[in-house]
Design a protein around this motif. Structure first.
Motif, mmCIF file in Angstrom:
data_model
loop_
_atom_site.group_PDB
_atom_site.id
_atom_site.type_symbol
_atom_site.label_atom_id
_atom_site.label_comp_id
_atom_site.label_asym_id
_atom_site.label_seq_id
_atom_site.Cartn_x
_atom_site.Cartn_y
_atom_site.Cartn_z
ATOM 1 N N GLU A 55 33.874 16.853 23.803
ATOM 2 C CA GLU A 55 33.815 16.058 22.569
ATOM 3 C C GLU A 55 35.195 15.514 22.192
ATOM 4 O O GLU A 55 35.301 14.455 21.570
ATOM 5 N N CYS A 212 17.530 10.272 8.442
ATOM 6 C CA CYS A 212 16.925 10.197 9.773
ATOM 7 C C CYS A 212 15.417 10.387 9.611
ATOM 8 O O CYS A 212 14.955 11.478 9.255
ATOM 9 N N GLY A 230 23.268 14.652 17.687
ATOM 10 C CA GLY A 230 23.994 13.815 16.712
ATOM 11 C C GLY A 230 24.413 14.598 15.479
ATOM 12 O O GLY A 230 25.454 14.320 14.884
ATOM 13 N N LYS A 231 23.597 15.575 15.092
ATOM 14 C CA LYS A 231 23.931 16.343 13.883
ATOM 15 C C LYS A 231 25.043 17.353 14.131
ATOM 16 O O LYS A 231 25.900 17.556 13.274
ATOM 17 N N ASN A 234 30.844 17.999 16.822
ATOM 18 C CA ASN A 234 31.964 18.151 15.884
ATOM 19 C C ASN A 234 31.532 18.939 14.639
ATOM 20 O O ASN A 234 32.034 18.711 13.540
ATOM 21 N N GLY A 236 28.996 18.754 12.813
ATOM 22 C CA GLY A 236 28.441 17.938 11.716
ATOM 23 C C GLY A 236 29.460 17.087 10.995
ATOM 24 O O GLY A 236 29.108 16.372 10.047
ATOM 25 N N THR A 238 30.884 14.238 11.312
ATOM 26 C CA THR A 238 30.861 12.892 11.883
ATOM 27 C C THR A 238 30.327 11.974 10.791
ATOM 28 O O THR A 238 29.301 12.273 10.179
ATOM 29 N N ALA A 241 26.809 11.097 11.307
ATOM 30 C CA ALA A 241 25.843 12.159 11.645
ATOM 31 C C ALA A 241 24.582 11.965 10.794
ATOM 32 O O ALA A 241 24.685 11.560 9.632
ATOM 33 N N ASP A 243 22.398 12.857 8.161
ATOM 34 C CA ASP A 243 22.706 13.794 7.074
ATOM 35 C C ASP A 243 21.487 14.659 6.762
ATOM 36 O O ASP A 243 21.590 15.874 6.617
ATOM 37 N N PRO A 333 27.592 21.284 9.449
ATOM 38 C CA PRO A 333 26.454 21.520 10.356
ATOM 39 C C PRO A 333 25.187 22.025 9.659
ATOM 40 O O PRO A 333 24.618 23.032 10.075
ATOM 41 N N THR A 386 20.517 8.836 17.732
ATOM 42 C CA THR A 386 21.479 9.025 16.641
ATOM 43 C C THR A 386 22.884 8.735 17.175
ATOM 44 O O THR A 386 23.160 8.974 18.355
ATOM 45 N N VAL A 387 23.733 8.220 16.316
ATOM 46 C CA VAL A 387 25.189 8.055 16.543
ATOM 47 C C VAL A 387 25.555 7.008 17.614
ATOM 48 O O VAL A 387 26.602 6.372 17.531
#
Ligand code: NAD
Length: 452
Positions: A55, A212, A230-231, A234, A236, A238, A241, A243, A333, A386-387
């Motif tokens: 990552e 989402c 995606g969640k 990192n 969460g 991001t 991300a 939410d 997260p 996602t993302v």
């Protein structure tokens, strides 16, 4: 600050930064400097966020922005000819992109390298001088940014200034030609207020609660896999991300079972032991996010280790719309789950809130996709993933409403750091008399021309 700004203004005034060859050379230097420091960048991001190596390499993604700029810059800098109306004859009209001057780039801590460097690519390509202010919360990465800048560029051209809120405020008190800020909505307002005093234009790359939505027409297993990724990358932290989840009631338990399965597959039975799972950036952020665990029924995770700033990938069911976890961007997260029976009502709930930076819809139904696109507003949308939309250089990236002002990436970065100067060039060999006084006998003509 004043002295630094003065030096950059003098450098800009020499006209060097406007030269196309100079811009290309600086972009190439920046690319090489990043390539030479890949390991140092990854190590710094790991030290700041305990980010897994894989990552941490996301930070190097700025290289694709440089490559794209190098490929297109020759066409971007060319003046564009536009048609002129007949009453202007003889004339030609062109739009000239010109650099703004000296710009300020303030960054956050969550993707602390790339969110400094990607805007810088646009600033260089457009021919500006720049001052960077990396986030003090990712201090190791800030050091690497400063070292890279110091050893690659003349400080009168590009300079990195490290420091916290006070440094940021000192910089904001000066007059820049654009302020490019990435961070939270609250600080975004402070930045815009400071900029307004000098009438400095701003680009604000902010955050928000990105919803989402998942309906019954998708492959639930695959949707769960992409949402889990995606969640929890990192941990969460991001900006885009997902939410919170808004899921059709009929598939909720199936989706949650699959998310649980993928949390296990990605991070093992105890994610605190996983080399692939990050930590919260600071004690303050840990305390804020950990509070949310009590806002619903824990379906997955829920464990914390305050001494490590660890919060397990957590899924919360039975969350109400007015729970604290549903107020502001979570930026951690924790995935709250809300269910819907009528998609229109779900959309109404989204629309009652500030416009988000991203919106995700998992649906194979084209009509549903169109309905959500038509009825919602967000910085960007990604259908059935996602993302990933952030990785398409051709798509301008930015928010709308509370999630931001302006955009960048690819050509949008060049546009953000340019002024498009309109230039009309008239021919001197002919001068039509229609606009000059005395106007007697010309009113009918003006009525015909204007009212056409
Ligand atoms: P932040 O707003 O707290 O800080 C960002 C920068 O502002 C830092 O460099 C900091 O030193 C400075 N700053 C903080 N307080 C200030 C003040 N009072 N006056 C002047 N400067 C100040 O943001 P953060 O916590 O570093 O980052 C998280 C936020 O950023 C989240 O909301 C996230 O969604 C958002 N974000 C947005 C994007 C995007 O591209 N839209 C990307 C990453 C993060």
């Amino acid at each position: 600050m004043k002295d630094l700004l003065q030096k950059q203004r003098q450098f800009f005034a020499t006209g060097q930064t406007k030269d196309l060859g100079f811009r290309i050379e600086q972009l190439q230097r920046l690319k090489q400097a990043i390539l030479d420091r890949q390991e140092a960048i990854v190590a710094a991001v790991n030290a700041d966020l305990n980010r897994p190596e894989f990552e941490a390499y996301f930070e190097i993604a700025s290289i694709s922005e440089i490559n794209y700029a190098l490929k297109h810059i020759k066409s971007w800098v060319k003046p564009k000819k536009v048609p002129t109306p007949i009453d202007q004859f003889p004339a030609s009209a062109k739009i000239y992109p010109e650099p703004l001057g000296v710009v300020l780039i303030i960054g956050p801590w969550n993707y602390p390298f790339q969110l400094m460097i990607s805007p810088l690519v646009g600033a260089i390509a457009a021919g500006n001088c720049a001052i960077l202010k990396p986030s003090e919360l990712a201090a190791n990465t800030a050091r690497v940014v400063t070292e890279l800048v110091e050893n690659t560029f003349d400080p009168a051209y590009i300079k990195s200034v490290e420091g916290g809120v006070e440094t940021s405020q000192q910089l904001l008190a000066e007059k820049f030609d654009r302020i490019f800020f990435t961070g939270g909505t609250k600080i975004g307002k402070i930045v815009m207020e400071a900029a307004a005093k000098n009438l400095t234009p701003v680009t604000l790359e902010l955050g928000g609660k990105s919803p989402c939505i998942v309906d019954t027409t998708v492959d639930i297993d695959r949707a769960a896999k992409r949402i889990t990724w995606g969640k929890f990358i990192n941990a969460g932290q991001t900006c885009i991300a997902p939410d919170y989840l808004l899921v059709d009631r009929r598939i909720k338990s199936d989706l949650l079972n699959n998310i649980k399965k993928y949390v296990g597959e990605f991070y093992g039975d105890d994610p605190s032991q996983s080399p692939d799972y990050a930590r919260l950036i600071s004690q303050r952020h840990f305390d804020r996010v950990a509070e949310f665990i009590g806002d619903g029924k824990v379906i997955v995770g829920g464990q914390t280790k305050p001494e490590e700033r660890y919060i397990a990938p957590t899924v919360l069911d039975e969350v109400s719309w007015d729970a604290p976890v549903m107020e502001d961007e979570i930026f951690g997260p924790i995935l709250p789950v809300l269910e819907y029976t009528d998609l229109n009502e779900a959309i109404d709930r989204i629309n009652e809130r500030p416009k988000p930076l991203a919106l995700y819809l998992f649906s194979q139904d084209k009509q549903t996709q169109q309905q959500v696109l038509d009825r919602t507003s967000s910085g960007g949308v990604c259908l059935n993933d996602t993302v990933m939309h952030v990785g398409v250089t051709e798509l301008p990236f930015g928010g709308v409403g509370d999630s931001g002002i302006g955009s960048y990436h690819g050509k949008a970065s060049f546009d953000t750091f340019s002024h498009y100067k309109s230039v009309l060039k008239k021919g001197m060999w002919l001068d039509l008399d229609w606009r000059y006084a005395p106007y007697k006998g010309k009113v009918d003509l003006i009525k015909r021309v204007i009212g056409k």
